[in-house]
Design a protein around this motif. Structure first.
Motif, PDB file in Angstrom:
ATOM      1  N   PHE A 119      -2.284 -92.579  11.086  1.00 59.52           N
ATOM      2  CA  PHE A 119      -2.343 -93.860  11.784  1.00 59.52           C
ATOM      3  C   PHE A 119      -1.989 -93.699  13.264  1.00 59.52           C
ATOM      4  O   PHE A 119      -2.697 -94.192  14.143  1.00 59.52           O
ATOM      5  N   TRP A 120      -0.904 -92.995  13.521  1.00 58.07           N
ATOM      6  CA  TRP A 120      -0.503 -92.789  14.918  1.00 58.07           C
ATOM      7  C   TRP A 120      -1.570 -92.017  15.678  1.00 58.07           C
ATOM      8  O   TRP A 120      -1.805 -92.255  16.864  1.00 58.07           O
ATOM      9  N   ARG A 121      -2.235 -91.115  14.989  1.00 58.82           N
ATOM     10  CA  ARG A 121      -3.327 -90.362  15.611  1.00 58.82           C
ATOM     11  C   ARG A 121      -4.456 -91.291  16.051  1.00 58.82           C
ATOM     12  O   ARG A 121      -5.029 -91.140  17.124  1.00 58.82           O
ATOM     13  N   GLU A 122      -4.714 -92.266  15.188  1.00 56.99           N
ATOM     14  CA  GLU A 122      -5.749 -93.248  15.507  1.00 56.99           C
ATOM     15  C   GLU A 122      -5.384 -94.024  16.775  1.00 56.99           C
ATOM     16  O   GLU A 122      -6.218 -94.250  17.651  1.00 56.99           O
ATOM     17  N   LEU A 123      -4.125 -94.420  16.833  1.00 58.06           N
ATOM     18  CA  LEU A 123      -3.658 -95.140  18.020  1.00 58.06           C
ATOM     19  C   LEU A 123      -3.791 -94.256  19.257  1.00 58.06           C
ATOM     20  O   LEU A 123      -4.285 -94.687  20.300  1.00 58.06           O
ATOM     21  N   GLN A 124      -3.366 -93.010  19.103  1.00 63.24           N
ATOM     22  CA  GLN A 124      -3.468 -92.069  20.215  1.00 63.24           C
ATOM     23  C   GLN A 124      -4.914 -91.930  20.695  1.00 63.24           C
ATOM     24  O   GLN A 124      -5.190 -91.975  21.894  1.00 63.24           O
ATOM     25  N   ASP A 125      -5.829 -91.800  19.744  1.00 66.36           N
ATOM     26  CA  ASP A 125      -7.242 -91.650  20.099  1.00 66.36           C
ATOM     27  C   ASP A 125      -7.749 -92.846  20.885  1.00 66.36           C
ATOM     28  O   ASP A 125      -8.495 -92.695  21.853  1.00 66.36           O
ATOM     29  N   SER A 126      -7.346 -94.039  20.455  1.00 66.94           N
ATOM     30  CA  SER A 126      -7.867 -95.224  21.139  1.00 66.94           C
ATOM     31  C   SER A 126      -7.297 -95.319  22.556  1.00 66.94           C
ATOM     32  O   SER A 126      -7.940 -95.851  23.461  1.00 66.94           O
ATOM     33  N   MET A 127      -6.100 -94.778  22.740  1.00 64.32           N
ATOM     34  CA  MET A 127      -5.515 -94.777  24.076  1.00 64.32           C
ATOM     35  C   MET A 127      -6.187 -93.751  24.983  1.00 64.32           C
ATOM     36  O   MET A 127      -6.575 -94.063  26.113  1.00 64.32           O
ATOM     37  N   THR A 128      -6.340 -92.534  24.475  1.00 63.96           N
ATOM     38  CA  THR A 128      -6.931 -91.486  25.308  1.00 63.96           C
ATOM     39  C   THR A 128      -8.404 -91.794  25.600  1.00 63.96           C
ATOM     40  O   THR A 128      -8.926 -91.419  26.650  1.00 63.96           O
ATOM     41  N   GLN A 129      -9.030 -92.477  24.670  1.00 62.29           N
ATOM     42  CA  GLN A 129     -10.417 -92.909  24.883  1.00 62.29           C
ATOM     43  C   GLN A 129     -10.548 -93.680  26.204  1.00 62.29           C
ATOM     44  O   GLN A 129     -11.421 -93.410  27.027  1.00 62.29           O
ATOM     45  N   VAL A 130      -9.651 -94.630  26.406  1.00 68.15           N
ATOM     46  CA  VAL A 130      -9.681 -95.435  27.632  1.00 68.15           C
ATOM     47  C   VAL A 130      -9.197 -94.617  28.830  1.00 68.15           C
ATOM     48  O   VAL A 130      -9.830 -94.588  29.886  1.00 68.15           O
ATOM     49  N   LEU A 131      -8.096 -93.939  28.641  1.00 64.80           N
ATOM     50  CA  LEU A 131      -7.452 -93.218  29.745  1.00 64.80           C
ATOM     51  C   LEU A 131      -8.312 -92.078  30.294  1.00 64.80           C
ATOM     52  O   LEU A 131      -8.386 -91.874  31.509  1.00 64.80           O
ATOM     53  N   ASP A 132      -8.961 -91.356  29.390  1.00 63.54           N
ATOM     54  CA  ASP A 132      -9.711 -90.181  29.835  1.00 63.54           C
ATOM     55  C   ASP A 132     -11.136 -90.503  30.253  1.00 63.54           C
ATOM     56  O   ASP A 132     -11.786 -89.694  30.904  1.00 63.54           O
ATOM     57  N   ASN A 133     -11.614 -91.672  29.872  1.00 61.63           N
ATOM     58  CA  ASN A 133     -12.985 -92.027  30.235  1.00 61.63           C
ATOM     59  C   ASN A 133     -13.058 -92.986  31.410  1.00 61.63           C
ATOM     60  O   ASN A 133     -14.122 -93.494  31.737  1.00 61.63           O
ATOM     61  N   THR A 134     -11.922 -93.257  32.011  1.00 62.82           N
ATOM     62  CA  THR A 134     -11.942 -94.048  33.243  1.00 62.82           C
ATOM     63  C   THR A 134     -11.554 -93.125  34.395  1.00 62.82           C
ATOM     64  O   THR A 134     -10.541 -92.435  34.327  1.00 62.82           O
ATOM     65  N   THR A 135     -12.383 -93.118  35.429  1.00 59.74           N
ATOM     66  CA  THR A 135     -12.091 -92.269  36.584  1.00 59.74           C
ATOM     67  C   THR A 135     -11.753 -93.134  37.792  1.00 59.74           C
ATOM     68  O   THR A 135     -11.976 -94.349  37.790  1.00 59.74           O
ATOM     69  N   LEU A 136     -11.214 -92.498  38.798  1.00 62.31           N
ATOM     70  CA  LEU A 136     -10.922 -93.205  40.045  1.00 62.31           C
ATOM     71  C   LEU A 136     -12.195 -93.798  40.653  1.00 62.31           C
ATOM     72  O   LEU A 136     -12.149 -94.833  41.312  1.00 62.31           O
ATOM     73  N   GLU A 137     -13.323 -93.141  40.396  1.00 65.17           N
ATOM     74  CA  GLU A 137     -14.591 -93.666  40.900  1.00 65.17           C
ATOM     75  C   GLU A 137     -14.926 -95.012  40.235  1.00 65.17           C
ATOM     76  O   GLU A 137     -15.395 -95.937  40.898  1.00 65.17           O
ATOM     77  N   ASP A 138     -14.647 -95.124  38.956  1.00 71.14           N
ATOM     78  CA  ASP A 138     -14.867 -96.399  38.254  1.00 71.14           C
ATOM     79  C   ASP A 138     -14.056 -97.510  38.916  1.00 71.14           C
ATOM     80  O   ASP A 138     -14.559 -98.603  39.160  1.00 71.14           O
ATOM     81  N   LEU A 139     -12.817 -97.217  39.193  1.00 70.93           N
ATOM     82  CA  LEU A 139     -11.940 -98.221  39.791  1.00 70.93           C
ATOM     83  C   LEU A 139     -12.385 -98.547  41.216  1.00 70.93           C
ATOM     84  O   LEU A 139     -12.349 -99.702  41.646  1.00 70.93           O
TER      85      LEU A 139
END
Lengths: 145, 145
Positions: free
Chosen positions: A114-134
């Motif tokens: 379960f915690w792994r699932e939570l981790q995945d959903s967090m890294t999904q957002v964190l690692d797929n957003t770049t400074l260029e997006d912002l």
DNA sequence: TCATTTCCCACTAAATAGGTAGGAATTGAA
DNA sequence: TTCAATTCCTACCTATTTAGTGGGAAATGA
């Protein structure tokens, strides 16, 4: 479940550098004022970002900091990891450090998954957003006005 | 970006109660031993879960704790919120408390939107997983052996 | 009656968060 | 060549949070 001010301020500073990418080095003082953050505190954070290779610095008059790479190549996840350590909701997910991968009873692995699932959903957002997006979000915001 | 032991232990305890749902009250001592957690520390956490209405308690001999509701009606998000407070990566997302919804410059709202996205992806997992889901995972694990 | 168990309150040691302070080294410009 | 601007480095500090411990009162089933 929070990002500390280290992460938050660090992202603010990197976002500031992204908005000013290509204009040469930006002084810490300027960033600190624009982002309304303590200068000497931010200095420590920038030192860590520099050692991690995310920014370059130039000393002396007209010196300052600039992104080491184009905004499109810098994810928010990288910044957070430098300033806050690995993105792991609970220790038993952390295989890098010596916090152990296995947790005793088999039932406990249900929780680990379960915690792994939570981790995945967090890294999904964190690692797929770049400074260029912002940067582009900020640009769109400006145009809209 | 971590859940503290409060949240982790609390989830472990509630998961334990879910696995034993319907068997009458379970003594704190039993839970603490099974989940390998300090008894008096867990006691404080259970007190908060009780005040929040997530568990019922029975005092005296043969007493203990049990879920106040069926596992299917208890999300992990509820447990975490009771023990760790609102799930907000940064303060400016927190409209409940007096940490303020607005952050100054318009560019900063770009960051606010980003943190909101992170928050959404976290609550998505946390609020859509129930103790029943975990109980079934544990059951499947057992059957597979 | 009594062992068991929750309930309640006070206390604490260690770590983390969020900074401050001061000075050495470097560098562009006057 | 001097000097103001700027990064770099180290040490220090205070308040809060984390992760507990300890002791005793109150309730309750056997």
């Amino acid at each position: 479940m929070r990002v500390s001010t280290r992460g938050e301020y660090g992202v603010r500073a990197m976002f500031d550098l992204a908005l000013n990418f290509g204009k040469g080095p930006i002084a810490l003082k300027t960033i600190a004022e624009r982002q309304m953050v303590s200068e000497s505190y931010l200095e420590q954070l920038m030192a860590e970002l520099r050692k991690a290779g995310l920014v370059h610095s130039k000393r002396g008059a007209q010196g300052g900091y600039e992104l080491a790479d184009r905004p499109v190549n810098v994810s928010i996840g990288e910044i957070i990891r430098v300033l806050e350590g690995p993105i792991t909701p609970v220790d038993c997910l952390d295989t890098d450090t010596e916090r152990g991968p296995y947790c005793g009873t088999p039932e406990r692995c249900v929780l680990r998954n379960f915690w792994r699932e939570l981790q995945d959903s967090m890294t999904q957002v964190l690692d797929n957003t770049t400074l260029e997006d912002l940067r582009q979000d900020a640009y769109r915001l400006e145009v809209a006005e």
